[in-house]
Enzyme design. Structure first.
Site, mmCIF file in Angstrom:
data_model
loop_
_atom_site.group_PDB
_atom_site.id
_atom_site.type_symbol
_atom_site.label_atom_id
_atom_site.label_comp_id
_atom_site.label_asym_id
_atom_site.label_seq_id
_atom_site.Cartn_x
_atom_site.Cartn_y
_atom_site.Cartn_z
ATOM 1 N N ASP A 120 59.415 -0.999 54.431
ATOM 2 C CA ASP A 120 59.618 -2.393 54.825
ATOM 3 C C ASP A 120 59.059 -2.611 56.235
ATOM 4 O O ASP A 120 59.714 -2.311 57.226
ATOM 5 C CB ASP A 120 61.132 -2.669 54.769
ATOM 6 C CG ASP A 120 61.499 -4.096 55.130
ATOM 7 O OD1 ASP A 120 60.662 -4.792 55.734
ATOM 8 O OD2 ASP A 120 62.627 -4.500 54.819
ATOM 9 N N LYS B 156 51.149 -3.552 69.960
ATOM 10 C CA LYS B 156 50.515 -4.057 68.732
ATOM 11 C C LYS B 156 49.525 -3.019 68.217
ATOM 12 O O LYS B 156 49.432 -2.770 67.012
ATOM 13 C CB LYS B 156 49.822 -5.393 69.038
ATOM 14 C CG LYS B 156 49.220 -6.099 67.828
ATOM 15 C CD LYS B 156 47.832 -5.633 67.460
ATOM 16 C CE LYS B 156 47.308 -6.412 66.279
ATOM 17 N NZ LYS B 156 46.047 -5.896 65.751
ATOM 18 N N GLU C 66 42.381 -4.833 59.086
ATOM 19 C CA GLU C 66 41.619 -4.951 60.343
ATOM 20 C C GLU C 66 40.496 -3.909 60.396
ATOM 21 O O GLU C 66 40.744 -2.703 60.253
ATOM 22 C CB GLU C 66 42.567 -4.796 61.540
ATOM 23 C CG GLU C 66 41.899 -5.191 62.837
ATOM 24 C CD GLU C 66 42.858 -5.133 64.026
ATOM 25 O OE1 GLU C 66 44.054 -5.432 63.865
ATOM 26 O OE2 GLU C 66 42.371 -4.789 65.120
ATOM 27 N N HIS D 253 34.866 -1.962 67.833
ATOM 28 C CA HIS D 253 35.491 -2.985 66.994
ATOM 29 C C HIS D 253 34.425 -3.871 66.341
ATOM 30 O O HIS D 253 34.450 -4.102 65.139
ATOM 31 C CB HIS D 253 36.452 -3.826 67.842
ATOM 32 C CG HIS D 253 37.159 -4.872 67.041
ATOM 33 N ND1 HIS D 253 38.181 -4.555 66.176
ATOM 34 C CD2 HIS D 253 36.960 -6.204 66.935
ATOM 35 C CE1 HIS D 253 38.595 -5.652 65.598
ATOM 36 N NE2 HIS D 253 37.870 -6.671 66.031
HETATM 37 C C1 MEV Z 1 43.650 -4.456 68.312
HETATM 38 O O1 MEV Z 1 44.126 -4.623 66.998
HETATM 39 C C2 MEV Z 1 44.554 -3.504 69.058
HETATM 40 C C3 MEV Z 1 44.227 -3.346 70.541
HETATM 41 O O2 MEV Z 1 44.206 -4.617 71.167
HETATM 42 C C4 MEV Z 1 45.327 -2.464 71.113
HETATM 43 C C5 MEV Z 1 45.274 -2.337 72.615
HETATM 44 O O3 MEV Z 1 44.766 -3.256 73.304
HETATM 45 O O4 MEV Z 1 45.826 -1.323 73.107
HETATM 46 C C6 MEV Z 1 42.870 -2.725 70.720
#
Ligand code: MEV
Length: 450
Positions: free
Chosen positions: A298, A282, A86, A395
């Site tokens: 793992d 996530k 990513e 991003h």
């Molecule tokens: C993107 O991979 C992860 C985010 O969505 C985490 C978050 O929203 O806290 C930016």
């Protein structure tokens, strides 16, 4: 293409497998073959190593390997190895490392390291106190008769911590467990635990069939399975950062109070709203998984465990928490991380060995701390962006190159287009328009040609 099934595929040579695959599934077999071969390692001995990790290996699957320097953890400097695809994750990690380096760094502490495994079995007797009496009479056999298996682990300070009988017949008729607790030191311990559990299963069957403590009818058991649990809520590490509130927005024109208010609210939203909690966690796993993969651990086990842990109250919640007290900002995380720095592919995969050396060949406990810090750092960066500039700025800046590579832009075109986004946030559409303008074609013309 209609493809017929194949028997004995695994017995074919690598060339045989490749040939069958590309002939049956690809319109341009030669091109497909070149793709596979393009990823073969030039060193035949390394390729052989990879071939032997799994069955039916045809080639390798590359992931970018990057690093995030400047991580001060418990007073020691680390450069974190990260395997992840990513775009913005490594940049976000590096930013957090720098940010906290100037504010005292990260603190981390291992709370516990217990692992669990079960022999799941069926016993159809009426009175479970009889089964318990029998279990108590042979409990020591589970320890004594696995002494040869546990010898090396005991020499390293680990081994079996406990063995218990658990009655789960309230949940599933006649369902019981032999539950083992283990300390597996620097290994993740799956093979060690599973070997013991399978031995325990035969010990149980052997002694129950001849015991005089149970009636003949009650001497029957059916073992369902023997397996470690990847849920490790007693293998916990805590990481935290803290600094005076005023230091949070040093060098910006934002007030520390505004920053804190937004940040704290963002964490609270993830503590009460599962839709947000999943995305929040996530983001934490972006940091955790990239280190887990780089260090040959793992990631499926870690993912399954962490999310179960996030749901332990009955509602899925944030894994990180924040506190503002007496003018201090404290941001912390608790993660269940069952990791290994020996065993598995740790001594085989050249990049895993490289990562380990980069981290100073840490023990499993030290690695737990580093990984928890990576999760916290990643979360901090994400929340900081989300509650200030928005996430897309950073991003999309990182993702822009992926978009331009999709368009097959030349190096000159890339430089010009990246420059055109110096003062605005890129998007796919804007990048496409900019690219077409540079090539002197319309967007429609370009899209039709694709
Ligand atoms: C993107 O991979 C992860 C985010 O969505 C985490 C978050 O929203 O806290 C930016």
């Amino acid at each position: 293409m209609t493809v017929k099934g194949i028997k004995g595929f695994s017995k074919l040579s690598k060339e045989g497998k490749t040939e069958w695959l590309i002939e049956n599934y690809f319109d341009e077999p030669e091109k497909a073959l070149q793709t596979l071969k393009g990823y073969w390692h030039s060193d035949a001995s390394i390729q052989k190593l990879h071939d032997e990790f799994i069955e039916n290996t045809l080639t390798n699957y590359y992931m970018p390997f990057g690093v995030a320097p400047n991580f001060l953890i418990n007073g020691k400097m680390y450069c974190l190895p990260m395997a992840i695809e990513e775009s913005s994750v490594v940049a976000a990690m590096a930013k957090a490392g720098n940010f906290w380096l100037e504010r005292g760094g990260f603190k981390a502490e291992v709370i516990s390291t217990k692992k669990i495994g079960h022999v799941h079995f069926v016993w159809r007797g009426k009175d479970s106190s009889n089964l318990r009496r029998f279990f108590d009479s042979i409990r020591q056999k589970f320890i004594d008769e696995t002494n040869d298996i546990t010898k090396n682990m005991r020499a390293r300070g680990g081994g079996i911590l406990d063995v218990e009988l658990v009655d789960r017949s309230d949940l599933e008729p006649n369902y019981y467990q032999i539950k083992g607790s283990f300390e597996t030191c620097d290994s993740m311990g799956a093979n060690f635990i599973n070997t013991i559990l399978e031995k325990w299963s035969s010990i149980l069957e052997k002694y129950i069939s001849t015991t005089t403590l149970l009636s003949e009818e009650d001497r029957q058991i059916e073992v369902i399975m023997c397996i470690l649990s990847n849920y490790t809520p007693e293998c916990i590490v805590r990481a935290e950062v803290s600094c005076p509130v005023d230091m949070l927005t040093e060098g910006t024109d934002m007030s520390a109070e505004d920053f804190c208010e937004n940040f704290v609210r963002a964490v609270h939203v993830a503590e009460i709203e599962p839709y947000r909690a999943v995305t929040h966690n996530k983001g934490i796993m972006n940091g955790v998984d990239s280190l887990i993969i780089a260090t040959g651990n793992d990631f499926r086990a870690i993912e399954a465990c962490v999310h179960a842990y996030a749901s332990r109250s009955g509602t899925y919640k944030s894994l990180s928490h924040v506190e503002i007290k007496d003018g201090m900002f404290r941001f912390y995380i608790e993660l269940p991380l069952s990791l290994g720095t020996v065993g598995g592919i740790t001594s085989l995969h050249p990049m895993v060995k490289f990562s380990s050396e980069l981290l100073g060949n840490p023990s499993a406990r030290e690695l737990m701390q580093i990984v928890a810090v990576a999760g916290l750092a990643q979360n901090f960066s994400a929340l900081r962006s989300l509650t200030t500039t928005g996430i897309q700025k950073g991003h999309m800046k990182m993702h822009l190159l992926n978009i331009l590579n999709q368009f097959e832009a030349t190096q000159e075109e890339k430089v010009a287009i990246i420059d055109s986004f110096k003062d605005r946030i890129p998007s796919y559409q804007l990048a496409l328009e900019e690219f077409c303008k540079l090539r002197g074609i319309t967007v429609d013309e370009f899209v039709k040609k694709q």
